[in-house]
Design an enzyme around this catalytic site. Sequence first.
Site, PDB file in Angstrom:
ATOM      1  N   ASP A   1      -4.372   4.162   7.656  1.00  0.00           N
ATOM      2  CA  ASP A   1      -4.714   2.871   7.058  1.00  0.00           C
ATOM      3  C   ASP A   1      -3.637   2.381   6.081  1.00  0.00           C
ATOM      4  O   ASP A   1      -2.840   3.166   5.561  1.00  0.00           O
ATOM      5  CB  ASP A   1      -6.028   2.991   6.271  1.00  0.00           C
ATOM      6  CG  ASP A   1      -7.243   3.142   7.173  1.00  0.00           C
ATOM      7  OD1 ASP A   1      -7.076   3.344   8.390  1.00  0.00           O
ATOM      8  OD2 ASP A   1      -8.369   3.053   6.646  1.00  0.00           O
TER       9      ASP A   1
ATOM     10  N   HIS B   1      -3.635   7.792   5.212  1.00  0.00           N
ATOM     11  CA  HIS B   1      -2.930   6.575   4.775  1.00  0.00           C
ATOM     12  C   HIS B   1      -1.432   6.821   4.898  1.00  0.00           C
ATOM     13  O   HIS B   1      -0.902   7.683   4.180  1.00  0.00           O
ATOM     14  CB  HIS B   1      -3.304   6.229   3.335  1.00  0.00           C
ATOM     15  CG  HIS B   1      -4.771   5.945   3.151  1.00  0.00           C
ATOM     16  ND1 HIS B   1      -5.714   6.944   3.028  1.00  0.00           N
ATOM     17  CD2 HIS B   1      -5.441   4.764   3.111  1.00  0.00           C
ATOM     18  CE1 HIS B   1      -6.911   6.395   2.907  1.00  0.00           C
ATOM     19  NE2 HIS B   1      -6.788   5.080   2.955  1.00  0.00           N
TER      20      HIS B   1
HETATM   21 NI    NI Z   1      -7.521   0.920   3.115  1.00  0.00          NI
END
Ligand code: NI
Length: 255
Positions: free
Chosen positions: A71, A212
């Site tokens: 992400d 991430h």
């Molecule tokens: Ni996010």
Amino acid sequence: MNIGMRRGTSRAIAAVVLTAGLGGAGTLATTPEPAQASTAEVALSVGAAAEAPAAKPVDCRRVKCVALTFDDGPGKYTDALLRTLAAYDARATFFVVGQNVAAYPGALRRTYAAGHEIGNHSWSHPDLTRLSAASVRSQFSRTDQAIKAAIGIRPKLVRPPYGAFDTTVRRQAGRPVVMWSVDTLDWRYRNSARVARKAVKAVRPGSVILFHDIHPTTVRAIPKVLKALSKRGYRFVTVSRLFGGSPPRLVYSRG
Ligand code: NI
């Protein structure tokens, strides 16, 4: 979050099918992008690369699959991650933030061309449950447009920032909302060994793991994750592939 759960059989996927929302209604100006290849060139190169892999698609009903998801990018570490994924013939899903797509369109093109799946993670990463319906719509549509400008497609998946969603967000998303089953907390613990350990320990067939790729510690953890899970027989697939090509309206995996 109050989400009904149903445990799947072969893939241990818990998923709830929801009614379809509205989709693609809003329009907003896209952010100007740096010079790039023409649309035709992009379509050609992306299409060729995306279709090229000769190997037949992985059948997650027959083999152990896991969906790695990244992400908040694209960003300056995305290309390093792509090299690692390629070394293990791994596919992943990237839930990208629109304003980062506008800043790093080349990284998104390379991600898509390498066969990874792209999802919409809003324009500026707000808590969408605190916004009006019109604002939620613009968060998604602006990001759709930035993605389309870079790679020529509208993403088929959405992941709301912080995993925060309600009926309005689902309606405005208008496509499957994808959560996760394993949270590595990599944004909090900037330690590669810890992130890798968490992912490897928690994974089950059908898991959707949250990472991430904006954190270098995370990107450095991925070779360890891929090596350990490869040894256990896992295949690394996109979220859509995990569901045989058609994810349900809400993916809330507890694999
Ligand atoms: Ni996010």
